[in-house]
Design a protein around this motif. Structure first.
Motif, PDB file in Angstrom:
ATOM      1  N   ALA A 149     -14.432   3.866  22.560  1.00  0.00           N
ATOM      2  CA  ALA A 149     -13.997   2.625  21.928  1.00  0.00           C
ATOM      3  C   ALA A 149     -14.615   2.467  20.547  1.00  0.00           C
ATOM      4  CB  ALA A 149     -14.360   1.435  22.806  1.00  0.00           C
ATOM      5  N   VAL A 150     -15.899   2.799  20.425  1.00  0.00           N
ATOM      6  CA  VAL A 150     -16.566   2.672  19.118  1.00  0.00           C
ATOM      7  C   VAL A 150     -15.889   3.580  18.104  1.00  0.00           C
ATOM      8  CG1 VAL A 150     -18.669   3.249  17.859  1.00  0.00           C
ATOM      9  CG2 VAL A 150     -18.804   1.903  19.952  1.00  0.00           C
ATOM     10  N   ILE A 151     -15.671   4.834  18.481  1.00  0.00           N
ATOM     11  CA  ILE A 151     -15.054   5.769  17.538  1.00  0.00           C
ATOM     12  C   ILE A 151     -13.662   5.279  17.150  1.00  0.00           C
ATOM     13  CG2 ILE A 151     -14.167   8.116  17.284  1.00  0.00           C
ATOM     14  CD1 ILE A 151     -16.492   9.046  18.986  1.00  0.00           C
ATOM     15  N   PHE A 152     -12.935   4.815  18.147  1.00  0.00           N
ATOM     16  CA  PHE A 152     -11.592   4.305  17.894  1.00  0.00           C
ATOM     17  C   PHE A 152     -11.628   3.144  16.910  1.00  0.00           C
ATOM     18  CE2 PHE A 152      -8.048   1.530  19.039  1.00  0.00           C
ATOM     19  CZ  PHE A 152      -7.000   2.421  18.993  1.00  0.00           C
ATOM     20  N   LEU A 153     -12.524   2.196  17.151  1.00  0.00           N
ATOM     21  CA  LEU A 153     -12.601   1.021  16.281  1.00  0.00           C
ATOM     22  C   LEU A 153     -13.067   1.397  14.883  1.00  0.00           C
ATOM     23  CD1 LEU A 153     -14.036  -1.572  18.803  1.00  0.00           C
ATOM     24  CD2 LEU A 153     -11.772  -1.584  17.762  1.00  0.00           C
ATOM     25  N   VAL A 154     -14.050   2.301  14.817  1.00  0.00           N
ATOM     26  CA  VAL A 154     -14.566   2.701  13.503  1.00  0.00           C
ATOM     27  C   VAL A 154     -13.468   3.373  12.692  1.00  0.00           C
ATOM     28  CG1 VAL A 154     -16.094   4.343  12.349  1.00  0.00           C
ATOM     29  CG2 VAL A 154     -16.985   2.865  14.153  1.00  0.00           C
ATOM     30  N   ILE A 155     -12.720   4.263  13.334  1.00  0.00           N
ATOM     31  CA  ILE A 155     -11.656   4.942  12.595  1.00  0.00           C
ATOM     32  C   ILE A 155     -10.596   3.934  12.149  1.00  0.00           C
ATOM     33  CG2 ILE A 155      -9.772   6.604  12.792  1.00  0.00           C
ATOM     34  CD1 ILE A 155     -11.549   8.400  14.331  1.00  0.00           C
ATOM     35  N   ASN A 156     -10.238   3.025  13.036  1.00  0.00           N
ATOM     36  CA  ASN A 156      -9.254   2.013  12.664  1.00  0.00           C
ATOM     37  C   ASN A 156      -9.715   1.189  11.477  1.00  0.00           C
ATOM     38  OD1 ASN A 156      -7.398   2.682  14.520  1.00  0.00           O
ATOM     39  ND2 ASN A 156      -7.311   0.681  15.496  1.00  0.00           N
ATOM     40  N   LEU A 157     -10.975   0.802  11.541  1.00  0.00           N
ATOM     41  CA  LEU A 157     -11.532   0.001  10.459  1.00  0.00           C
ATOM     42  C   LEU A 157     -11.511   0.795   9.164  1.00  0.00           C
ATOM     43  CD1 LEU A 157     -12.792  -2.703   9.951  1.00  0.00           C
ATOM     44  CD2 LEU A 157     -15.026  -1.748  10.468  1.00  0.00           C
ATOM     45  N   ALA A 158     -11.943   2.044   9.255  1.00  0.00           N
ATOM     46  CA  ALA A 158     -11.985   2.898   8.066  1.00  0.00           C
ATOM     47  C   ALA A 158     -10.583   3.062   7.496  1.00  0.00           C
ATOM     48  CB  ALA A 158     -12.578   4.257   8.424  1.00  0.00           C
ATOM     49  N   VAL A 159      -9.633   3.274   8.385  1.00  0.00           N
ATOM     50  CA  VAL A 159      -8.262   3.465   7.932  1.00  0.00           C
ATOM     51  C   VAL A 159      -7.759   2.217   7.220  1.00  0.00           C
ATOM     52  CG1 VAL A 159      -5.912   3.599   8.795  1.00  0.00           C
ATOM     53  CG2 VAL A 159      -7.600   5.233   9.571  1.00  0.00           C
ATOM     54  N   ASP A 160      -8.041   1.065   7.795  1.00  0.00           N
ATOM     55  CA  ASP A 160      -7.633  -0.192   7.162  1.00  0.00           C
ATOM     56  C   ASP A 160      -8.240  -0.320   5.768  1.00  0.00           C
ATOM     57  OD1 ASP A 160      -6.217  -0.801   9.323  1.00  0.00           O
ATOM     58  OD2 ASP A 160      -7.467  -2.465  10.008  1.00  0.00           O
ATOM     59  N   LEU A 161      -9.536  -0.017   5.703  1.00  0.00           N
ATOM     60  CA  LEU A 161     -10.229  -0.170   4.426  1.00  0.00           C
ATOM     61  C   LEU A 161      -9.669   0.795   3.395  1.00  0.00           C
ATOM     62  CD1 LEU A 161     -13.882  -0.727   5.641  1.00  0.00           C
ATOM     63  CD2 LEU A 161     -12.258  -2.400   4.756  1.00  0.00           C
ATOM     64  N   ILE A 162      -9.436   2.029   3.823  1.00  0.00           N
ATOM     65  CA  ILE A 162      -8.865   3.007   2.900  1.00  0.00           C
ATOM     66  C   ILE A 162      -7.509   2.509   2.408  1.00  0.00           C
ATOM     67  CG2 ILE A 162      -7.862   5.329   2.750  1.00  0.00           C
ATOM     68  CD1 ILE A 162     -10.002   6.223   4.743  1.00  0.00           C
ATOM     69  N   TYR A 163      -6.776   1.954   3.349  1.00  0.00           N
ATOM     70  CA  TYR A 163      -5.444   1.485   2.985  1.00  0.00           C
ATOM     71  C   TYR A 163      -5.517   0.359   1.972  1.00  0.00           C
ATOM     72  CZ  TYR A 163      -0.536   1.542   3.652  1.00  0.00           C
ATOM     73  OH  TYR A 163       0.782   1.740   3.439  1.00  0.00           O
ATOM     74  N   VAL A 164      -6.403  -0.566   2.254  1.00  0.00           N
ATOM     75  CA  VAL A 164      -6.568  -1.689   1.334  1.00  0.00           C
ATOM     76  C   VAL A 164      -6.944  -1.159  -0.045  1.00  0.00           C
ATOM     77  CG1 VAL A 164      -7.984  -3.694   0.829  1.00  0.00           C
ATOM     78  CG2 VAL A 164      -7.195  -3.278   3.152  1.00  0.00           C
ATOM     79  N   TYR A 165      -7.790  -0.150  -0.045  1.00  0.00           N
ATOM     80  CA  TYR A 165      -8.250   0.417  -1.298  1.00  0.00           C
ATOM     81  C   TYR A 165      -7.107   1.134  -2.022  1.00  0.00           C
ATOM     82  CZ  TYR A 165     -10.848   3.361  -4.511  1.00  0.00           C
ATOM     83  OH  TYR A 165     -11.298   3.982  -5.621  1.00  0.00           O
ATOM     84  N   LEU A 166      -6.309   1.848  -1.258  1.00  0.00           N
ATOM     85  CA  LEU A 166      -5.257   2.661  -1.873  1.00  0.00           C
ATOM     86  C   LEU A 166      -4.075   1.823  -2.361  1.00  0.00           C
ATOM     87  CD1 LEU A 166      -5.007   5.831   0.389  1.00  0.00           C
ATOM     88  CD2 LEU A 166      -5.922   5.653  -1.919  1.00  0.00           C
ATOM     89  N   ASP A 167      -3.788   0.755  -1.635  1.00  0.00           N
ATOM     90  CA  ASP A 167      -2.589   0.008  -1.972  1.00  0.00           C
ATOM     91  C   ASP A 167      -2.953  -1.280  -2.694  1.00  0.00           C
ATOM     92  OD1 ASP A 167      -0.228  -1.399  -2.065  1.00  0.00           O
ATOM     93  OD2 ASP A 167       0.502  -0.408  -0.256  1.00  0.00           O
ATOM     94  N   PRO A 168      -2.752  -1.325  -3.970  1.00  0.00           N
ATOM     95  CA  PRO A 168      -3.210  -2.463  -4.772  1.00  0.00           C
ATOM     96  C   PRO A 168      -2.565  -3.785  -4.356  1.00  0.00           C
ATOM     97  CG  PRO A 168      -1.899  -0.945  -6.111  1.00  0.00           C
ATOM     98  CD  PRO A 168      -2.079  -0.311  -4.777  1.00  0.00           C
ATOM     99  N   ARG A 169      -1.342  -3.719  -3.803  1.00  0.00           N
ATOM    100  CA  ARG A 169      -0.676  -4.970  -3.447  1.00  0.00           C
ATOM    101  C   ARG A 169      -1.485  -5.748  -2.419  1.00  0.00           C
ATOM    102  NH1 ARG A 169       4.995  -2.214  -2.515  1.00  0.00           N
ATOM    103  NH2 ARG A 169       3.493  -0.889  -1.509  1.00  0.00           N
ATOM    104  N   ILE A 170      -2.023  -5.028  -1.432  1.00  0.00           N
ATOM    105  CA  ILE A 170      -2.782  -5.713  -0.386  1.00  0.00           C
ATOM    106  C   ILE A 170      -4.128  -6.155  -0.930  1.00  0.00           C
ATOM    107  CG2 ILE A 170      -3.690  -5.514   1.924  1.00  0.00           C
ATOM    108  CD1 ILE A 170      -1.766  -3.184   2.291  1.00  0.00           C
ATOM    109  N   ARG A 171      -4.701  -5.287  -1.777  1.00  0.00           N
ATOM    110  CA  ARG A 171      -6.004  -5.611  -2.325  1.00  0.00           C
ATOM    111  C   ARG A 171      -5.952  -6.968  -3.023  1.00  0.00           C
ATOM    112  NH1 ARG A 171      -8.080  -0.623  -5.147  1.00  0.00           N
ATOM    113  NH2 ARG A 171      -6.550  -1.264  -6.666  1.00  0.00           N
ATOM    114  N   ASN A 172      -4.884  -7.192  -3.724  1.00  0.00           N
ATOM    115  CA  ASN A 172      -4.787  -8.439  -4.456  1.00  0.00           C
ATOM    116  C   ASN A 172      -4.579  -9.633  -3.536  1.00  0.00           C
ATOM    117  OD1 ASN A 172      -5.120  -6.936  -6.693  1.00  0.00           O
ATOM    118  ND2 ASN A 172      -2.916  -6.770  -7.148  1.00  0.00           N
ATOM    119  N   GLU A 173      -3.942  -9.392  -2.436  1.00  0.00           N
ATOM    120  CA  GLU A 173      -3.676 -10.491  -1.518  1.00  0.00           C
ATOM    121  C   GLU A 173      -4.947 -11.051  -0.904  1.00  0.00           C
ATOM    122  OE1 GLU A 173      -0.925  -9.898   1.737  1.00  0.00           O
ATOM    123  OE2 GLU A 173       0.536  -9.205   0.265  1.00  0.00           O
ATOM    124  N   LYS A 174      -5.876 -10.174  -0.603  1.00  0.00           N
ATOM    125  CA  LYS A 174      -7.055 -10.613   0.159  1.00  0.00           C
ATOM    126  C   LYS A 174      -7.924 -11.549  -0.665  1.00  0.00           C
ATOM    127  CE  LYS A 174      -5.932  -8.341   3.640  1.00  0.00           C
ATOM    128  NZ  LYS A 174      -5.716  -8.589   4.992  1.00  0.00           N
TER     129      LYS A 174
END
Lengths: 522, 323, 306
Positions: free
Chosen positions: C281-306
């Protein structure tokens, strides 16, 4: 395209880097033995289970042990004698050292027995006779003074590993579970969990030199995969060859099998206690709600026994790799009683008995069995249910993982179930199966058999030290309990070991593989 | 339109499952924007249709076999002919009638077992997906419409569900309650609802701000009516697609659990169990007992996947609009 | 961004807590581990002793309290069967599992990306159709069955590769490949569809009409924009593969966490099962979190929304 190529190349390079770091090269070709599982722990008194004990038996010695044919011989003890009914005296072999240099003596033997009996996580407590005192007479003489006479004390001690007292008393438990030190034929080298355990020959072993200097135990859970590993030369010896694979190993020119009847018997037990179907423990959930429990009637149990064609099961389901049994203890063991026989296959008689018992139309009942414990367990149960359907019984086979099965039958939730028995000791077998569940007795009496006469006779046998009287008692009790048809023995399993032709060896009756028995092929 | 899928990365769904049938939702939607150049559209449609036609016919055949197993199967799948155990398929010299595809280690007919097994597979697939859909739909609608506490409760439950490895939940469940076909269906349903809840919620959220929903609200139409009438109707398309991709997924899962010995009881002829039984004798040359059930399973899942692809194309017409 | 991260972390902790609670309750109502722990000929008294030793005689609430108290200090209990700390047993096997998962991910990625691109750029041609057919087979085949067939063909019949265990790189090929097939097929389809999608976008058309070379268009612009959303999907699959490798580990006797789990559940070694569930569960959550963060970082549209 260039960028892509670069990415591709770097990815592949990374992959290979990952792979090559895994490569390791051995110098001398070790003897590789594959079991179904890994050792659970290497603590010599920790887990009491076949594979674990078998692997540990290479690192540790015991006071006495079984030889290849199941006879008791001396190991670290030189001799033993009975001084009186409760005093057992051992003379120990001299000059034996543990792998860490500690000497084996009476103190060490005393410590080992006490650890097996009193360490709270020991699973061997019941295999150390209940003692009042263990006396060290001198360095090489030990007296075991039991609370009551124990006719089978010697046989019990074959399970108790001897350990160096200083190391085992000063090392934390969790370390002992993975760094064993004994006096056995092999010394511990490394353990990669679930993959392999590496051992190296002990040049000072008290029985002399062994042929294979290096030993590797592998763990391959799937039987089919184990055979594939033997045939392709990945391992040299495999435990537990399943029946259809025997011919495959025999056909291959570099491998062969060795077969011997095993000590493990398979039997059916009935619930003869509850009166009708309903919630446990007062009633039987494995029967239709409210229906009377047919197995209370001995005629029904006999009808079932007569309806099982054991030869057909042995021949076709077990493909000849089993031996019909009339009792649980195997014929080579000291506890075997030659005076009981199987009921012959006779479906007409079965139908008659059923009608007499008031079930001319048959009845419905569950039949539980494990599906991951014994050889072909599920198939055998399904085949038996099929045979019983011929006399009009509607038997629902419920095959389940052992994790479900054993707790379930212990909660008395099965009217009829199939289990195995692996003990060669007469007393513990009887006390566990045919006595009321009370104190140390009746653990495996999951059908709640109770016979006050048998209880009394067993009390007598448990402390009878006179060999002749003991023999008579055993014959009498054995006859009595099997005549109740409460336990219906089916067959002894066969122990089939696969060997590579670079190894000369034979299967042992006690289901063990001992590297010290094996020789290099000329 | 395009940014919608990327707007909410938290929505990306992922299960900790042991086996997989086909896409999860984001992947499906990711694929939903498939671009089909106009000049190839006809050719493409033709090609797809040929496949779809073939797959439909085959699937129909499977379904008919499953429904009418009693008549189609040559034998009772549980009937043992011990003397004929491990008979090879009929085209071998040792093969014999009526065991067209041979027998297993207890002399049971492989073909009959496959036919009855298909019935179990289809039943498990349809029933458990329907059940988990019902649970997921209800919770997703509540979460999306009510928001607030309910939403966070439900969404945390979704998180928990997704980070609990399915195999563990299934094995523990089977250990507590024992094995059984309906228990199996139930356990697959309670472990599968999270995906639907998530999808429905995000659909609802994107729709509920629409004018007609607000208008309905203003007209005093009750929340239940609004949910059912507007929100549900409008999120039906992605749900259908999701169902189509989940069914093969669940079918493979059932086979895997049965293969591990924690699925349906032994007296139920299941494909996974057939493969497991055949596996025990596979390497000694008796390949038919596990290869045929495996092939049948693959064909069944393949057909459903082809139809799921097609359904996605047909129901999510955005790919065409964009052209 | 920081706040968002903190909120996700807090949510993840709650999820973990509930996971342990559920697993704990499921396990403890489900059966008697002592029955399976002790040898069949052990006496009932030995069983009672063991129950006391393991603390299983106490009320469930007390047991959970003790568990939680220890768990916070990083102690998940001692394995009933192995006599060693449960968390350590699980973590010891993590490298083997990771090796398998990473290798299988690499195989899928290395093959899927180029094949997906080729299929997209050769849309409708033979190569494309072959890829599509192949990927259909890939997503439709049960991984456990593919594993069995692989052993039959490559280890038993051809004897090219070892059938089981871990050791040289040869041992890795069969399990990693059989585990990778499904994802290979899936990724191929995703890359192909993504490429087609991106190539239809206005900016690509503009680039084309401006006379940028086709290869440049494909590899620089289209591929880049396909891979960004693809990263998240690949990441999530990586997380779920860890639990997904269980059956493969069993079939190939791979000494990873999955096999430990299967072994433990069969004998109800509670501490190990809980430790395993928590690690997964920890690995799963960490990867999910990392993926979300990477995504937020990569996609400027979301970055601006937050």
């Amino acid at each position: 395209m260039k960028k892509l190529n670069f990415n591709l190349v770097s990815c592949i390079a990374l992959l290979f880097l990952l792979l090559f770091t895994q490569m390791g090269l051995a110098t001398e070709k070790p003897l590789r033995i594959a079991f179904r599982g890994d050792a659970a722990t290497l603590d010599p008194h920790g887990r009491n289970e076949n594979t674990t004990f078998n692997i540990q038996a290479h690192i540790f010695d015991r006071l006495v042990k079984f030889d290849k044919n199941g006879k008791i011989i001396m190991d670290l003890a030189e001799s033993w004698r009975l001084i009186d009914d409760v005093t057992l005296e051992f003379k120990l072999k001299k000059g034996i050292k543990f792998h860490n240099g500690e000497a084996f003596n009476a103190e060490a033997a005393k410590y080992s027995l006490e650890r097996a009996k009193t360490w709270k996580k020991s699973q061997w407590k019941y295999m150390v006779p209940n003692y009042k005192e263990i006396k060290v007479i001198d360095d090489y003489t030990l007296q075991l003074i039991t609370k009551v006479p124990e006719p089978e004390a010697i046989q019990m001690l074959v399970g108790i590993n001897m350990v160096p007292p200083v190391y085992y008393s000063q090392t934390p438990e969790t370390k002992l579970a993975k760094s064993p030190i004994g006096s056995g034929a092999y010394k511990f080298v490394e353990w990669v969990k679930d993959d392999h355990i590496k051992l190296v020959a002990n040049p000072d072993w008290h029985e002399g030199k062994v042929e294979f200097k290096q030993l590797v135990f592998r763990s391959i859970p799937e039987g089919a995969t184990r055979v594939a590993a033997l045939v392709s030369g990945e391992v040299d010896v495999i435990w537990g060859v399943s029946i259809p694979d025997i011919s495959r190993i025999e056909r291959n020119k570099n491998t062969y099998v060795s077969r011997v009847p095993s000590k493990r018997s398979i039997y059916i037990m009935f619930d003869i206690h509850t009166k009708k179907g309903g919630p446990a423990p007062e009633m039987q959930p494995g029967l239709p709600e409210g229906a009377p429990n047919p197995f209370r009637d001995i005629r029904v149990r006999k009808a079932v026994a007569h309806a099982i064609n054991i030869d057909e099961i042995v021949q076709y389901v077990m493909e000849g790799s089993a031996y019909p049994a009339a009792q649980l203890i195997s014929s080579y063991a000291p506890g075997y009683q030659p005076n009981v026989d199987r009921l012959p296959y006779n479906p007409e008689l079965s139908r008659k008995l059923l009608a007499e018992a008031g079930f001319p139309e048959g009845f419905e009942a569950n039949f539980d069995c494990p599906n991951n414990r014994y050889i072909n367990d599920q198939d055998v149960a399904v085949a038996i249910a099929h045979q019983l359907s011929k006399i009009g019984l509607k038997i629902n086979v419920i095959a389940q993982p052992k994790a479900v099965f054993f707790p379930k039958i212990s909660r008395y939730e099965s009217p009829m179930f199939m289990v195995g028995w692996g003990s060669v000791l007469w007393g513990p077998t009887m006390n566990s199966l045919f006595r009321e569940k009370k104190g140390t007795y009746g653990r495996s009496n999951r059908g709640r058999y109770y016979n006050p006469e048998v209880e009394k006779l067993l009390d007598k046998a448990n402390s009878e030290m006179d060999p002749d009287r003991q023999k008579k008692l055993r014959a009498e009790i054995t006859k009595k309990v099997y005549a109740a048809h409460f336990v219906l023995p089916l067959y002894y399993q066969e122990n089939v070991i696969g060997f590579s032709s670079r190894v000369v060896g034979k299967a042992r009756a006690d289901e063990m593989i001992m590297a010290s028995d094996l020789k290099k092929a000329k | 339109m395009k940014s919608e899928v990327k707007q909410n990365p938290i929505n990306l769904e992922a299960d900790g499952e042991i086996t997989e049938g086909t896409y999860s939702l984001p992947e499906a939607r990711f694929l939903g924007y498939r671009y089909i150049p106009a000049e190839r559209q006809i050719l493409h449609a033709f090609l797809t249709n040929k496949m779809v036609l073939g797959a439909s016919v085959l699937l129909l055949l499977f379904i008919l076999c499953a429904v009418f197993a009693e008549w189609v199967a040559p034998m009772d799948p549980l009937e043992q002919t011990l003397r004929a155990r491990l008979t090879p398929p009929i085209w071998y010299d040792k093969g014999m009638a009526p065991f067209f595809l041979g027998t297993d280690s207890l002399g049971r007919d492989v073909l009959s077992n496959v036919i009855y097994g298909l019935r179990i597979s289809l039943m498990v697939g349809l029933l458990s997906v329907t059940l988990s859909l019902l649970i997921g739909l209800t919770l997703g609608l509540i979460a999306g419409y009510a928001r607030g506490v309910w939403e966070s409760l439900i969404m945390r439950a979704v998180d928990v569900q997704l980070s609990l490895p399915l195999i563990m939940v299934a094995m523990c469940f089977m250990v507590i309650f024992g094995q059984g076909l309906y228990k199996m269906i139930f356990v697959l349903a309670i472990t599968g609802w999270a995906t639907y809840a998530r999808t429905v919620r995000s659909m609802v959220i994107s729709i509920r701000e629409k004018e007609y929903v607000e208008a309905a609200h203003a007209l005093g139409i009750g929340p239940v009516t609004i949910m059912l009438k507007y929100l549900l109707l409008n999120s039906i398309t992605p749900i259908l697609v999701l169902i189509a991709v989940q069914i093969p997924h669940v079918i493979i899962l059932e086979a895997t659990l049965s293969f591990l010995g924690v699925g349906v009881p032994v007296t139920t002829p299941s494909i996974g169990m057939g493969i497991a039984r055949g596996y025990q004798v596979l390497f000694s040359g008796n390949w038919w007992a596990s290869i045929f059930p495996g092939l049948a399973l693959m064909l069944l899942v393949g057909c459903i996947n082809v139809l799921a692809d097609w359904l996605r194309d047909a129901l999510e017409p955005r790919s065409r609009e964009e052209v | 961004m920081g706040l968002y991260f903190l909120r996700r972390l807090y949510q993840a902790l709650i999820v973990l807590f509930v996971v342990t609670l559920i697993v704990f309750i499921i396990l403890h109502v489900s059966g008697d581990p002592v029955e399976l722990l002790m040898p069949p000929d052990a006496t009932s008294e030995d069983l009672q002793d063991m129950r006391r030793t393991l603390g299983l005689d106490k009320p469930l609430v007390v047991q959970y309290g003790v568990f939680l108290l220890n768990a916070v200090q990083g102690n998940m209990g001692i394995s009933y069967h192995h006599g060693q700390p449960a968390l350590k047993l699980v973590l010891e096997r993590l490298p083997a599992s990771l090796e398998l998962v990473v290798a299988s991910m690499l195989i899928s990625l290395i093959l899927a990306i180029p094949l997906g691109i080729l299929a997209a750029t050769n849309r409708g041609k033979l190569l494309d159709r072959l890829c599509l057919m192949g990927s259909l087979v890939g997503i439709s085949s049960p991984p456990f069955w593919i594993g069995i067939v692989f052993i039959l063909v490559f280890a038993v019949l051809l004897q090219w590769l070892p059938s089981s265990g871990r050791g040289s790189w040869m041992h890795l090929i069969l399990p990693a490949t059989s585990l990778s097939l499904y994802r290979l097929a899936l990724f191929l389809r995703l890359i192909r569809a993504g490429m087609l999608d991106v190539m239809a976008q206005d900016y690509i058309r503009t680039a084309r009409s401006k006379g940028v070379r086709e290869k440049m268009v494909v590899y620089k612009h289209a591929l880049k924009n396909t891979l960004i959303p693809f990263v998240t999907i690949a990441g999530i699959h990586m997380g779920s593969l860890l639990a997904g490798a269980i059956v493969t580990e069993k079939i190939f006797a791979w000494p990873g966490m999955g096999r430990l789990f299967l072994k433990s559940i069969v004998v109800m070694d509670f501490p190990v099962i809980i430790a395993w569930a928590l690690v997964v569960a920890v690995i799963f959550l960490v990867i999910n979190l990392a993926v979300d963060l990477i995504y937020v970082y990569l996609d400027p549209r979301i970055r601006n929304e937050k």
